[in-house]
Design a protein around this motif. Structure first.
Motif, PDB file in Angstrom:
ATOM      1  N   PHE A 121       0.826  -1.222   0.000  1.00 24.11           N
ATOM      2  CA  PHE A 121       0.000   0.000   0.000  1.00 24.11           C
ATOM      3  C   PHE A 121       0.860   1.271   0.000  1.00 24.11           C
ATOM      4  O   PHE A 121       0.494   2.283   0.595  1.00 24.11           O
ATOM      5  N   MET A 122       1.977   1.188  -0.721  1.00 22.91           N
ATOM      6  CA  MET A 122       2.879   2.326  -0.847  1.00 22.91           C
ATOM      7  C   MET A 122       2.849   2.854  -2.285  1.00 22.91           C
ATOM      8  O   MET A 122       2.580   2.110  -3.220  1.00 22.91           O
ATOM      9  N   PRO A 123       3.143   4.151  -2.468  1.00 24.61           N
ATOM     10  CA  PRO A 123       3.100   4.742  -3.811  1.00 24.61           C
ATOM     11  C   PRO A 123       4.207   4.205  -4.716  1.00 24.61           C
ATOM     12  O   PRO A 123       5.178   3.596  -4.247  1.00 24.61           O
ATOM     13  N   LYS A 124       4.058   4.476  -5.988  1.00 25.41           N
ATOM     14  CA  LYS A 124       5.007   3.930  -6.961  1.00 25.41           C
ATOM     15  C   LYS A 124       6.441   4.385  -6.716  1.00 25.41           C
ATOM     16  O   LYS A 124       7.379   3.618  -6.921  1.00 25.41           O
ATOM     17  N   GLN A 125       6.615   5.627  -6.294  1.00 25.53           N
ATOM     18  CA  GLN A 125       7.984   6.104  -6.056  1.00 25.53           C
ATOM     19  C   GLN A 125       8.698   5.208  -5.044  1.00 25.53           C
ATOM     20  O   GLN A 125       9.884   4.881  -5.197  1.00 25.53           O
ATOM     21  N   HIS A 126       7.982   4.794  -4.004  1.00 29.48           N
ATOM     22  CA  HIS A 126       8.546   3.918  -2.973  1.00 29.48           C
ATOM     23  C   HIS A 126       8.892   2.556  -3.561  1.00 29.48           C
ATOM     24  O   HIS A 126       9.983   2.017  -3.322  1.00 29.48           O
ATOM     25  N   ASN A 127       7.979   2.005  -4.359  1.00 29.19           N
ATOM     26  CA  ASN A 127       8.188   0.662  -4.899  1.00 29.19           C
ATOM     27  C   ASN A 127       9.227   0.644  -6.018  1.00 29.19           C
ATOM     28  O   ASN A 127       9.909  -0.368  -6.211  1.00 29.19           O
ATOM     29  N   ILE A 128       9.372   1.754  -6.729  1.00 33.08           N
ATOM     30  CA  ILE A 128      10.467   1.874  -7.700  1.00 33.08           C
ATOM     31  C   ILE A 128      11.802   1.756  -6.965  1.00 33.08           C
ATOM     32  O   ILE A 128      12.714   1.036  -7.396  1.00 33.08           O
ATOM     33  N   LYS A 129      11.904   2.447  -5.841  1.00 32.36           N
ATOM     34  CA  LYS A 129      13.144   2.406  -5.061  1.00 32.36           C
ATOM     35  C   LYS A 129      13.388   1.021  -4.468  1.00 32.36           C
ATOM     36  O   LYS A 129      14.542   0.570  -4.372  1.00 32.36           O
ATOM     37  N   LEU A 130      12.309   0.326  -4.087  1.00 29.54           N
ATOM     38  CA  LEU A 130      12.469  -1.044  -3.581  1.00 29.54           C
ATOM     39  C   LEU A 130      13.082  -1.953  -4.645  1.00 29.54           C
ATOM     40  O   LEU A 130      13.994  -2.734  -4.362  1.00 29.54           O
ATOM     41  N   LEU A 131      12.577  -1.851  -5.866  1.00 30.03           N
ATOM     42  CA  LEU A 131      13.127  -2.668  -6.961  1.00 30.03           C
ATOM     43  C   LEU A 131      14.573  -2.287  -7.247  1.00 30.03           C
ATOM     44  O   LEU A 131      15.428  -3.157  -7.466  1.00 30.03           O
ATOM     45  N   ALA A 132      14.837  -0.977  -7.261  1.00 26.85           N
ATOM     46  CA  ALA A 132      16.194  -0.505  -7.545  1.00 26.85           C
ATOM     47  C   ALA A 132      17.186  -1.025  -6.504  1.00 26.85           C
ATOM     48  O   ALA A 132      18.293  -1.468  -6.844  1.00 26.85           O
ATOM     49  N   ASP A 133      16.775  -1.008  -5.238  1.00 26.93           N
ATOM     50  CA  ASP A 133      17.646  -1.499  -4.168  1.00 26.93           C
ATOM     51  C   ASP A 133      17.825  -3.012  -4.235  1.00 26.93           C
ATOM     52  O   ASP A 133      18.932  -3.529  -4.085  1.00 26.93           O
ATOM     53  N   LYS A 134      16.724  -3.707  -4.477  1.00 25.70           N
ATOM     54  CA  LYS A 134      16.763  -5.179  -4.484  1.00 25.70           C
ATOM     55  C   LYS A 134      17.652  -5.723  -5.600  1.00 25.70           C
ATOM     56  O   LYS A 134      18.375  -6.703  -5.421  1.00 25.70           O
ATOM     57  N   TYR A 135      17.600  -5.064  -6.761  1.00 24.30           N
ATOM     58  CA  TYR A 135      18.344  -5.563  -7.924  1.00 24.30           C
ATOM     59  C   TYR A 135      19.542  -4.692  -8.286  1.00 24.30           C
ATOM     60  O   TYR A 135      20.130  -4.882  -9.350  1.00 24.30           O
ATOM     61  N   ASP A 136      19.882  -3.777  -7.407  1.00 28.97           N
ATOM     62  CA  ASP A 136      21.037  -2.889  -7.614  1.00 28.97           C
ATOM     63  C   ASP A 136      20.968  -2.207  -8.989  1.00 28.97           C
ATOM     64  O   ASP A 136      21.946  -2.188  -9.741  1.00 28.97           O
ATOM     65  N   LEU A 137      19.808  -1.651  -9.295  1.00 32.76           N
ATOM     66  CA  LEU A 137      19.617  -0.976 -10.582  1.00 32.76           C
ATOM     67  C   LEU A 137      20.289   0.393 -10.535  1.00 32.76           C
ATOM     68  O   LEU A 137      20.042   1.183  -9.631  1.00 32.76           O
ATOM     69  N   LYS A 138      21.118   0.660 -11.518  1.00 35.00           N
ATOM     70  CA  LYS A 138      21.857   1.924 -11.558  1.00 35.00           C
ATOM     71  C   LYS A 138      21.155   2.977 -12.406  1.00 35.00           C
ATOM     72  O   LYS A 138      21.289   4.182 -12.162  1.00 35.00           O
ATOM     73  N   ALA A 139      20.411   2.537 -13.427  1.00 33.61           N
ATOM     74  CA  ALA A 139      19.778   3.505 -14.340  1.00 33.61           C
ATOM     75  C   ALA A 139      18.426   3.004 -14.829  1.00 33.61           C
ATOM     76  O   ALA A 139      18.227   2.759 -16.013  1.00 33.61           O
ATOM     77  N   PRO A 140      17.473   2.818 -13.901  1.00 32.95           N
ATOM     78  CA  PRO A 140      16.145   2.365 -14.325  1.00 32.95           C
ATOM     79  C   PRO A 140      15.345   3.483 -14.984  1.00 32.95           C
ATOM     80  O   PRO A 140      15.592   4.671 -14.756  1.00 32.95           O
ATOM     81  N   VAL A 141      14.385   3.082 -15.795  1.00 36.53           N
ATOM     82  CA  VAL A 141      13.443   4.002 -16.440  1.00 36.53           C
ATOM     83  C   VAL A 141      12.042   3.462 -16.180  1.00 36.53           C
ATOM     84  O   VAL A 141      11.829   2.242 -16.226  1.00 36.53           O
ATOM     85  N   TYR A 142      11.097   4.361 -15.896  1.00 34.02           N
ATOM     86  CA  TYR A 142       9.707   3.914 -15.718  1.00 34.02           C
ATOM     87  C   TYR A 142       8.912   4.234 -16.974  1.00 34.02           C
ATOM     88  O   TYR A 142       9.005   5.338 -17.523  1.00 34.02           O
ATOM     89  N   VAL A 143       8.112   3.278 -17.423  1.00 35.30           N
ATOM     90  CA  VAL A 143       7.278   3.431 -18.612  1.00 35.30           C
ATOM     91  C   VAL A 143       5.814   3.370 -18.193  1.00 35.30           C
ATOM     92  O   VAL A 143       5.378   2.367 -17.612  1.00 35.30           O
TER      93      VAL A 143
END
Length: 211
Positions: free
Chosen positions: A142-164
């Protein structure tokens, strides 16, 4: 032009498919079963695509107490899990082929403001499991997308993700997460705040394959 990303995080509804008819049917079946004199149209629901669940239930059921809204919403989502495999939705042109090609070059994720379990059902229905690294739904925490984007980035060590995504809200959440936003114009929303814009999925695929 975007700096070359290492990953693409996709919105689901309005970006990869259109399942509004199935979603509307799940609400209407549940209202009928519960004896609630209410009917939701495709037009009404399409205007809410991309909203967080809390906002949806407030608009959909203003006469109910918050606890009752969530109870009904939970029942609607359970009904949806039965209906999605049966009714599915409309996969946008080029999505299945495009994801297969993009997955050879990028890690791919799906992040949506839907209930828990719906993204997995979509992945199974569309037959795209082999191309998707992971997914996360609003209904998980129940968290906003900005929070969940950061969760994915942290979990997978994403350096340059893009949201579509396909809505102004998607763009806003991307900005809050500090990542570029790619807008697809064929979905449910409108915005002028984007880093790149595509009118069909094939154009998006070709762009990122050649980046």
């Amino acid at each position: 032009m975007l700096t070359k990303p290492d990953s693409l995080i996709f919105d689901m509804d309005g970006t990869l498919w259109d399942a509004v008819d199935t979603y509307a049917h799940s609400w209407n079946v549940m209202f009928e079963e519960l004896g609630i004199d209410k009917k939701v149209s495709r037009q009404q629901l399409s205007g809410m695509v991309g909203w967080e669940g809390k906002k949806v239930v407030e608009v959909m059921m203003p006469d109910f107490e918050p606890e009752k809204r969530w109870e009904i919403y939970g029942q609607v989502n359970e009904k949806r899990k039965v209906l999605i495999p049966q009714m599915g939705g409309i996969l946008y042109d080029g999505v299945k082929e495009g994801l297969a090609q993009l997955a050879e070059k990028y890690q791919l994720f799906i992040l949506s403001n839907c209930a828990a379990g719906v993204i997995r059902q979509f992945i199974d229905w569309a037959g795209i499991d082999a191309h998707i690294t992971d997914e996360i739904a609003y209904g998980i925490n129940f968290m906003p997308k900005q929070h969940n984007i950061k969760l994915l980035a942290d979990k997978y060590d994403l350096k340059a993700p893009v949201y579509v995504g396909d809505t102004e809200g998607d763009g806003h959440q991307s900005r809050l997460a500090g990542i570029p936003f790619v807008f697809v114009s064929y979905g449910f929303g409108q915005t002028n705040d984007y880093d790149e814009k595509f009118d069909d999925f094939k154009s998006l695929t070709d762009y990122f394959l050649n980046l």
